[in-house]
Structure formats: structure tokens, C-alpha cells
Design a protein around this motif. Structure first.
Motif, PDB file in Angstrom:
ATOM      1  N   GLY A   1      -4.063 -40.352   9.248  1.00 21.72           N
ATOM      2  CA  GLY A   1      -2.763 -39.949   8.467  1.00 21.72           C
ATOM      3  C   GLY A   1      -1.593 -39.606   9.681  1.00 21.72           C
ATOM      4  O   GLY A   1      -0.432 -40.326   9.310  1.00 21.72           O
ATOM      5  N   ASN A   2      -2.086 -39.037  10.728  1.00 21.00           N
ATOM      6  CA  ASN A   2      -0.959 -38.756  11.570  1.00 21.00           C
ATOM      7  C   ASN A   2      -0.522 -39.710  12.541  1.00 21.00           C
ATOM      8  O   ASN A   2       0.735 -39.968  12.886  1.00 21.00           O
ATOM      9  N   SER A   3      -1.615 -40.321  13.061  1.00 19.69           N
ATOM     10  CA  SER A   3      -1.258 -41.543  13.869  1.00 19.69           C
ATOM     11  C   SER A   3      -0.487 -42.683  13.266  1.00 19.69           C
ATOM     12  O   SER A   3       0.562 -43.340  13.739  1.00 19.69           O
ATOM     13  N   LEU A   4      -0.608 -42.886  12.081  1.00 21.84           N
ATOM     14  CA  LEU A   4       0.113 -44.056  11.277  1.00 21.84           C
ATOM     15  C   LEU A   4       1.463 -43.680  11.015  1.00 21.84           C
ATOM     16  O   LEU A   4       2.485 -44.168  10.878  1.00 21.84           O
ATOM     17  N   ARG A   5       1.404 -42.166  10.634  1.00 25.22           N
ATOM     18  CA  ARG A   5       2.856 -41.568  10.495  1.00 25.22           C
ATOM     19  C   ARG A   5       3.851 -41.667  11.673  1.00 25.22           C
ATOM     20  O   ARG A   5       4.994 -42.005  11.638  1.00 25.22           O
ATOM     21  N   ALA A   6       3.044 -41.237  12.909  1.00 25.86           N
ATOM     22  CA  ALA A   6       3.887 -41.556  13.942  1.00 25.86           C
ATOM     23  C   ALA A   6       4.125 -43.170  14.342  1.00 25.86           C
ATOM     24  O   ALA A   6       5.340 -43.314  14.766  1.00 25.86           O
ATOM     25  N   LEU A   7       3.374 -44.015  14.142  1.00 29.94           N
ATOM     26  CA  LEU A   7       3.903 -45.307  14.168  1.00 29.94           C
ATOM     27  C   LEU A   7       4.921 -45.846  13.240  1.00 29.94           C
ATOM     28  O   LEU A   7       5.815 -46.395  13.660  1.00 29.94           O
ATOM     29  N   CYS A   8       4.832 -45.304  12.078  1.00 30.41           N
ATOM     30  CA  CYS A   8       6.037 -45.577  10.968  1.00 30.41           C
ATOM     31  C   CYS A   8       7.266 -44.751  11.741  1.00 30.41           C
ATOM     32  O   CYS A   8       8.450 -45.678  11.431  1.00 30.41           O
ATOM     33  N   ARG A   9       7.213 -43.708  12.287  1.00 27.38           N
ATOM     34  CA  ARG A   9       8.451 -42.999  12.799  1.00 27.38           C
ATOM     35  C   ARG A   9       8.962 -44.022  13.731  1.00 27.38           C
ATOM     36  O   ARG A   9      10.300 -44.432  13.789  1.00 27.38           O
ATOM     37  N   VAL A  10       8.201 -44.792  14.852  1.00 25.70           N
ATOM     38  CA  VAL A  10       8.845 -45.896  15.683  1.00 25.70           C
ATOM     39  C   VAL A  10       9.118 -47.028  15.144  1.00 25.70           C
ATOM     40  O   VAL A  10      10.242 -47.440  15.613  1.00 25.70           O
ATOM     41  N   LEU A  11       8.538 -47.483  14.104  1.00 21.98           N
ATOM     42  CA  LEU A  11       8.823 -48.675  13.488  1.00 21.98           C
ATOM     43  C   LEU A  11      10.183 -48.609  12.769  1.00 21.98           C
ATOM     44  O   LEU A  11      11.003 -49.458  12.853  1.00 21.98           O
ATOM     45  N   ASP A  12      10.290 -47.571  12.041  1.00 22.79           N
ATOM     46  CA  ASP A  12      11.273 -47.380  10.954  1.00 22.79           C
ATOM     47  C   ASP A  12      12.280 -46.499  11.553  1.00 22.79           C
ATOM     48  O   ASP A  12      13.365 -46.295  10.847  1.00 22.79           O
ATOM     49  N   ARG A  13      12.350 -45.702  12.919  1.00 20.10           N
ATOM     50  CA  ARG A  13      13.153 -45.111  13.340  1.00 20.10           C
ATOM     51  C   ARG A  13      13.611 -43.819  12.308  1.00 20.10           C
ATOM     52  O   ARG A  13      14.608 -43.496  12.040  1.00 20.10           O
ATOM     53  N   LEU A  14      12.364 -43.408  11.927  1.00 18.88           N
ATOM     54  CA  LEU A  14      12.418 -42.273  10.970  1.00 18.88           C
ATOM     55  C   LEU A  14      13.011 -40.885  11.497  1.00 18.88           C
ATOM     56  O   LEU A  14      12.815 -40.792  12.772  1.00 18.88           O
TER      57      LEU A  14
END
Length: 251
Positions: free
Chosen positions: A186-199
Motif C-alpha cells: 500500500g505505501n510503496s505503491l502510494r509512494a510510486l504514484c507520488r513520483v509518477l503523478d507528482r502528487l
């Protein structure tokens, strides 16, 4: 130059500690029967989309590796290389590790509980040194650097290690036109989405990724997501599952 490859993100199937509503973190429980079924359904979804990854990345923990194995068996392509990477490990929940969420919420109160669990910069108190030493001796972390097993960690810290992994590994493969599957937490993928989508901080704090629901990213030539936030292969089921995660307090 080939067109960029496609990236598919998948949170592992339900684990035994997920089922007990405990903070799992760096513990290494097996998948439940329900988790195995989630992995198989994810494999069937990939098959329906004719998506066969050329490389699969998992964390060092068995719940991601077993999810990948079941999925590839369903795809009928078990020879796809599966590469474990500690940078994709779940966040260290420090002193919360192994604790029941409901009990900790009652003990800590909602503000502290939310700050330690969901805020971008907040980290719980460190786990005891004896627990940290035991984790570092466990088979899942054999041969890994000390930074792979931290006494506690914020989501910001997870983003830092996942960003490095994105630049060193995923970008290179996607630029070469490879289709890649990442089975994470859950958290490592949220982190990757942060990087990809510039959240923003607020966006990543509110993001919930349900177990067993494949999330697809297609990219422009400069590796910007064509759809911010990606596209779930079964969007209705994924939205329903994410709402249930949010109602339970988040990923």
C-alpha cells in the motif's frame, strides 16, 4: 526510439495480518486464501487485456512474491523474470508494527493515530532494538543493506527510496519499450504514484490503493502519465474496494 512501455501496479493480495487488521509493515506473513484468490483474479484481468510483463518487480517480502507467482501461473507464463527489490518494501511502522489498529486508535486517539499512520512526514516511535535486530536476521532481509530495515519510517522516507528505484530501474526499462509489472505494498505503491503523478502532500495522504486491483499507466514519450492517476483494469470494483479501505482508515 521505441514507444514507452506500459507500467502496471498491483498491491499484493490480502495477508494474514491484513485480515486481522494489524499494522504489518516489515513483518512477513503469508497470503490468506482470499489473498491468493485476489492474485488469481488479477492474473485473469491481465490475461483479458493480453498484458504479459517482460519483467516483474516485487518487494523482498513473500506476500508480493507469492502474488506475482500466482498471477504469472494464471497468465501461463511462469518464466517471466521476477526481481525482488527492497526499495519496494512496505513502510516500517516502528512501534506500531504488529499492533491491532482498533486498539491503537483507542489508545493513541484519532489525531496522533492519523499523524503516525497517514501524514506525509509523520513517523511512529521506533520499534524496540530487539525487534529490529530480529527482523534484520529474518530470511526476507538476508544480505540486504541496513537501510532496508529501519526502526521507523515516514511516508516521505518511502518516497525517497522509491524515487531512486524509479530513476535507476523502472525509467530505463520503460524507455526501452518494456512492459513492466510492479507488485508492491500500500505505501510503496502510494509512494510510486507520488513520483509518477507528482502528487501533492495532501493528495498522497488521501490516496488509497486496494489489494488485488491492477492499476495501469501508459506514458507519453517523455514518460509523463497519459492519465494522471492511471487506469484500473476494473475501475468500478477498484473504486468500491478503495472506498472500503478509506472507510477503514486508509491503506
Amino acid at each position: 526510439m521505441p514507444a514507452p512501455g506500459t507500467l502496471l501496479l498491483l498491491r499484493h493480495g490480502q495477508s494474514a495480518l491484513n485480515a486481522q487488521d494489524r499494522f504489518t509493515g516489515l513483518l512477513d506473513p503469508p497470503l490468506t486464501r482470499a489473498g491468493e484468490e485476489e492474485a488469481a483474479r488479477a492474473g485473469a484481468l491481465l490475461a483479458s487485456e493480453a498484458f504479459v510483463p517482460e519483467t516483474v518487480y516485487t518487494s523482498a517480502l513473500s506476500r508480493t512474491r507469492d502474488t506475482a507467482r500466482i498471477l504469472l501461473d494464471v497468465l501461463g507464463d511462469p518464466e517471466v523474470p521476477v526481481v525482488p527489490a527492497w526499495e519496494l518494501n512496505e513502510r516500517s511502522y516502528g512501534s506500531l508494527t504488529g499492533g491491532l489498529r482498533e486498539e491503537l486508535l483507542s489508545e493513541l486517539g484519532p489525531e496522533v493515530f492519523h499523524f503516525w499512520r497517514r501524514s506525509y512526514y509523520g513517523a511512529p516511535p521506533p520499534m524496540p532494538s530487539s525487534q529490529l535486530a530480529e527482523l534484520r536476521r529474518s530470511p526476507a532481509f538476508a544480505g540486504l543493506p541496513p537501510e532496508a530495515v529501519q526502526a521507523t519510517e515516514s511516508l516521505c522516507g518511502v518516497v525517497k527510496r522509491v524515487r531512486i528505484f524509479w530513476h535507476q530501474h523502472l525509467r530505463r526499462r520503460l524507455r526501452a519499450g518494456e512492459d513492466v509489472l510492479v507488485v508492491g505494498h500500500g505505501n510503496s505503491l502510494r509512494a510510486l504514484c507520488r513520483v509518477l503523478d507528482r502528487l501533492s502532500d495532501a493528495e498522497v495522504e488521501s490516496l488509497n490503493i486496494p489489494t488485488g486491483h491492477p492499476l495501469l499507466y501508459r506514458f507519453t514519450p517523455d514518460l509523463a502519465p497519459m492519465v494522471r492517476g492511471g487506469e484500473y483494469l476494473n475501475p468500478l470494483a477498484a473504486r468500491t474496494a478503495a472506498a472500503l479501505v478509506a472507510a477503514a482508515g486508509g491503506t
